[in-house]
Write a protein that holds these residues in place. Structure first.
Motif, PDB file in Angstrom:
ATOM      1  N   ALA A 258       1.019  -1.174  -0.010  1.00  0.00           N
ATOM      2  CA  ALA A 258      -0.056  -0.171  -0.164  1.00  0.00           C
ATOM      3  C   ALA A 258       0.974   0.983   0.072  1.00  0.00           C
ATOM      4  O   ALA A 258       1.932   1.073   0.556  1.00  0.00           O
ATOM      5  CB  ALA A 258      -0.450  -0.230   1.342  1.00  0.00           C
ATOM      6  N   PRO A 259       0.568   2.126  -0.457  1.00  0.00           N
ATOM      7  CA  PRO A 259       1.026   3.682  -0.585  1.00  0.00           C
ATOM      8  C   PRO A 259       1.548   3.439   1.004  1.00  0.00           C
ATOM      9  O   PRO A 259       1.085   3.590   1.987  1.00  0.00           O
ATOM     10  CB  PRO A 259      -0.096   4.690  -1.195  1.00  0.00           C
ATOM     11  N   TYR A 260       2.471   4.633   1.038  1.00  0.00           N
ATOM     12  CA  TYR A 260       2.962   5.271   2.178  1.00  0.00           C
ATOM     13  C   TYR A 260       2.085   6.230   2.657  1.00  0.00           C
ATOM     14  O   TYR A 260       1.522   7.290   2.340  1.00  0.00           O
ATOM     15  CB  TYR A 260       4.714   6.238   1.732  1.00  0.00           C
ATOM     16  N   ARG A 261       1.830   6.268   4.222  1.00  0.00           N
ATOM     17  CA  ARG A 261       1.204   6.812   4.749  1.00  0.00           C
ATOM     18  C   ARG A 261       2.104   8.148   4.809  1.00  0.00           C
ATOM     19  O   ARG A 261       2.722   8.038   5.893  1.00  0.00           O
ATOM     20  CB  ARG A 261       0.730   6.189   5.815  1.00  0.00           C
ATOM     21  N   TRP A 262       1.537   9.483   5.208  1.00  0.00           N
ATOM     22  CA  TRP A 262       2.026  10.923   5.677  1.00  0.00           C
ATOM     23  C   TRP A 262       1.814  11.055   6.712  1.00  0.00           C
ATOM     24  O   TRP A 262       0.081  11.055   7.580  1.00  0.00           O
ATOM     25  CB  TRP A 262       1.493  11.326   4.520  1.00  0.00           C
ATOM     26  N   PRO A 263       2.613  10.711   7.546  1.00  0.00           N
ATOM     27  CA  PRO A 263       2.779  11.149   9.161  1.00  0.00           C
ATOM     28  C   PRO A 263       2.933  12.860   9.586  1.00  0.00           C
ATOM     29  O   PRO A 263       3.082  13.289   8.764  1.00  0.00           O
ATOM     30  CB  PRO A 263       4.267  10.878   9.419  1.00  0.00           C
ATOM     31  N   PHE A 264       1.942  12.937  10.414  1.00  0.00           N
ATOM     32  CA  PHE A 264       1.833  14.402  11.046  1.00  0.00           C
ATOM     33  C   PHE A 264       1.744  14.257  12.354  1.00  0.00           C
ATOM     34  O   PHE A 264       1.275  13.236  12.875  1.00  0.00           O
ATOM     35  CB  PHE A 264       0.329  14.914  10.412  1.00  0.00           C
ATOM     36  N   GLU A 265       1.347  15.260  13.060  1.00  0.00           N
ATOM     37  CA  GLU A 265       1.333  15.754  14.219  1.00  0.00           C
ATOM     38  C   GLU A 265       0.491  17.184  14.061  1.00  0.00           C
ATOM     39  O   GLU A 265       1.147  18.014  14.422  1.00  0.00           O
ATOM     40  CB  GLU A 265       3.095  15.539  14.936  1.00  0.00           C
ATOM     41  N   GLU A 266      -0.355  16.763  15.758  1.00  0.00           N
ATOM     42  CA  GLU A 266      -1.168  18.363  15.998  1.00  0.00           C
ATOM     43  C   GLU A 266      -1.416  18.300  17.110  1.00  0.00           C
ATOM     44  O   GLU A 266      -1.875  17.234  18.189  1.00  0.00           O
ATOM     45  CB  GLU A 266      -2.754  18.033  14.844  1.00  0.00           C
ATOM     46  N   ASN A 267      -0.840  19.440  18.159  1.00  0.00           N
ATOM     47  CA  ASN A 267      -1.387  19.338  19.019  1.00  0.00           C
ATOM     48  C   ASN A 267      -0.360  18.233  19.850  1.00  0.00           C
ATOM     49  O   ASN A 267      -1.051  17.861  21.333  1.00  0.00           O
ATOM     50  CB  ASN A 267      -2.992  19.424  19.787  1.00  0.00           C
ATOM     51  N   GLY A 268       1.164  17.751  20.003  1.00  0.00           N
ATOM     52  CA  GLY A 268       1.607  16.652  20.368  1.00  0.00           C
ATOM     53  C   GLY A 268       1.271  15.554  19.933  1.00  0.00           C
ATOM     54  O   GLY A 268       1.661  14.502  20.926  1.00  0.00           O
ATOM     55  N   ARG A 269      -0.274  15.242  19.125  1.00  0.00           N
ATOM     56  CA  ARG A 269      -0.608  14.203  19.187  1.00  0.00           C
ATOM     57  C   ARG A 269      -0.119  13.646  17.726  1.00  0.00           C
ATOM     58  O   ARG A 269      -0.100  13.643  16.606  1.00  0.00           O
ATOM     59  CB  ARG A 269      -1.658  14.167  19.544  1.00  0.00           C
ATOM     60  N   ALA A 270      -0.001  12.341  17.346  1.00  0.00           N
ATOM     61  CA  ALA A 270       0.490  11.760  16.151  1.00  0.00           C
ATOM     62  C   ALA A 270      -0.463  11.774  15.896  1.00  0.00           C
ATOM     63  O   ALA A 270      -1.372  10.685  15.774  1.00  0.00           O
ATOM     64  CB  ALA A 270       1.485  10.595  15.740  1.00  0.00           C
ATOM     65  N   PHE A 271      -0.924  11.347  14.049  1.00  0.00           N
ATOM     66  CA  PHE A 271      -1.878  11.172  13.340  1.00  0.00           C
ATOM     67  C   PHE A 271      -1.200  10.651  11.693  1.00  0.00           C
ATOM     68  O   PHE A 271       0.757  11.767  11.849  1.00  0.00           O
ATOM     69  CB  PHE A 271      -2.925  11.265  12.938  1.00  0.00           C
ATOM     70  N   ASP A 272      -1.229   9.752  10.935  1.00  0.00           N
ATOM     71  CA  ASP A 272      -1.008   9.544   9.661  1.00  0.00           C
ATOM     72  C   ASP A 272      -2.748   9.155   8.991  1.00  0.00           C
ATOM     73  O   ASP A 272      -3.373   9.159   9.274  1.00  0.00           O
ATOM     74  CB  ASP A 272       0.017   8.925   9.298  1.00  0.00           C
ATOM     75  N   LEU A 273      -1.795   9.602   7.699  1.00  0.00           N
ATOM     76  CA  LEU A 273      -2.934  10.383   6.849  1.00  0.00           C
ATOM     77  C   LEU A 273      -3.166   8.665   5.103  1.00  0.00           C
ATOM     78  O   LEU A 273      -2.333   9.226   4.624  1.00  0.00           O
ATOM     79  CB  LEU A 273      -3.210  11.210   6.041  1.00  0.00           C
ATOM     80  N   ALA A 274      -4.081   7.687   5.184  1.00  0.00           N
ATOM     81  CA  ALA A 274      -4.307   7.082   4.463  1.00  0.00           C
ATOM     82  C   ALA A 274      -3.658   7.551   2.633  1.00  0.00           C
ATOM     83  O   ALA A 274      -5.101   7.410   1.857  1.00  0.00           O
ATOM     84  CB  ALA A 274      -4.949   6.023   4.024  1.00  0.00           C
ATOM     85  N   ILE A 275      -3.610   8.599   2.197  1.00  0.00           N
ATOM     86  CA  ILE A 275      -3.674   9.562   1.108  1.00  0.00           C
ATOM     87  C   ILE A 275      -3.751   8.605  -0.100  1.00  0.00           C
ATOM     88  O   ILE A 275      -2.911   7.523  -0.443  1.00  0.00           O
ATOM     89  CB  ILE A 275      -2.423  10.649   1.132  1.00  0.00           C
ATOM     90  N   GLU A 276      -4.687   9.093  -1.783  1.00  0.00           N
ATOM     91  CA  GLU A 276      -4.889   8.028  -1.816  1.00  0.00           C
ATOM     92  C   GLU A 276      -3.979   9.259  -3.188  1.00  0.00           C
ATOM     93  O   GLU A 276      -4.883   9.726  -4.113  1.00  0.00           O
ATOM     94  CB  GLU A 276      -6.357   7.983  -2.611  1.00  0.00           C
ATOM     95  N   PRO A 277      -3.277   8.359  -3.535  1.00  0.00           N
ATOM     96  CA  PRO A 277      -2.024   9.546  -4.631  1.00  0.00           C
ATOM     97  C   PRO A 277      -2.225   9.175  -6.143  1.00  0.00           C
ATOM     98  O   PRO A 277      -3.120   7.778  -6.133  1.00  0.00           O
ATOM     99  CB  PRO A 277      -1.096   9.160  -4.477  1.00  0.00           C
TER     100      PRO A 277
END
Length: 299
Positions: free
Chosen positions: A200-219
């Protein structure tokens, strides 16, 4: 003719010592064992190799020929052993498996300077993002992100802490607008990465207010080639993500615009890793030292 090769050291000891008792002491066996070993060897050849008297032991003509024949390969083997044991000069083939996103290693200067410093080392670099056992595959070392290196490997830092960057060209942003939050990426053309078609395509990692989350982008476009991702972004093909070193020169010149800087976390950098700490081959030791000196010069 079938010869028990274990008897040849017995014959050599007798030939060099000139005495059964001395040969037995050298081999750590009894005199009788030496005598029996020589007799079995003579029976196998069908001829006498050693003339025995109460006062001395001498080789027959056949024994001398055997001794001479054995001395040639033994001399070569001893020379090879001495060469391996005494030669500390880095030489030979050095095989390295490198992830495609290790920009610091793959940019050129690090390997070019290592090659110039060690002309006797031949370097074979395979760029791959597949996860596999480098030892079983015959590699001397690898370069990967620290967070994915197996615990039983020795790892030498190649870079410091890393960050990824999400970028797009000014032309793309002018035509499509600039997203202000990562979740707005669903409304944009994205250029994604994956190591192989069956992953599967790489999930893009992010962080907001000290909490990590990632997004399953559909390129719209997916590839395993970092250089292609960069070229597509420069051509206005969409928004993409990679390590900051990949995009830094283009961000500085304005050819690419960095997005979501406040949402991108730091992560462990790249490491040169290898399977053992003791008795490292000179060629690999030279690369380890070169990587350490290279990093020190930039920190």
């Amino acid at each position: 003719m079938k010869i028990d090769l274990n008897l040849l050291p017995v014959f050599i000891a007798v030939a060099e010592e000139g005495n059964f008792s001395s040969a037995a002491a050298r081999l750590g066996v009894t005199r009788s064992a030496v005598s029996q070993g020589i007799r079995r060897l003579e029976d196998a050849f069908g001829t006498m190799l050693v003339m025995r008297t109460t006062r001395s032991v001498n080789l027959t003509e056949a024994g001398e020929r055997l001794r001479h024949s054995l001395s040639l390969p033994l001399s070569s083997i001893e020379a090879a052993f001495e060469d391996i044991a005494s030669d500390s000069m880095p030489r030979g083939l050095l095989r390295i498996a490198v992830t495609s996103i290790a920009e610091e290693f793959l940019s050129g200067p690090l390997i070019a300077s290592f090659a110039a410093a060690h002309p006797a080392v031949t370097i074979d670099i395979v760029v791959t993002d597949e996860e596999f056992d480098i030892v079983a595959a015959g590699y001397d070392a690898g370069v990967r992100l620290g967070e994915v290196i197996e615990n039983d490997m020795i790892a030498v830092p190649l870079t410091g802490t890393q960050r990824e960057r999400v970028v797009a060209s000014p032309d793309y942003l002018a035509a499509n607008g600039a997203p202000v939050h990562p979740r707005e990426l669903i409304h944009h053309r994205c250029i994604g990465w994956r190591p192989s078609p069956d992953v599967a395509p790489y999930r893009w990692p992010f962080e907001e207010n000290g909490r990590a989350f990632d997004l399953a982008i559909e390129p719209q476009i997916t590839t395993n080639d970092l250089r292609l991702m960069l070229r597509l972004a420069l051509a206005g093909g969409g928004i993409t993500i990679a390590t900051q070193e990949t995009f830094r020169p283009y961000i500085e010149t304005g050819e690419l615009v960095s997005l979501f800087d406040d949402f991108l976390p730091q992560f462990p950098g790249f490491y040169l890793y290898f399977p053992q700490r003791h008795n490292i081959a000179p060629k690999l030791r030279a690369l380890i030292d070169h990587v350490r000196q290279w990093r020190q010069s930039f920190t």
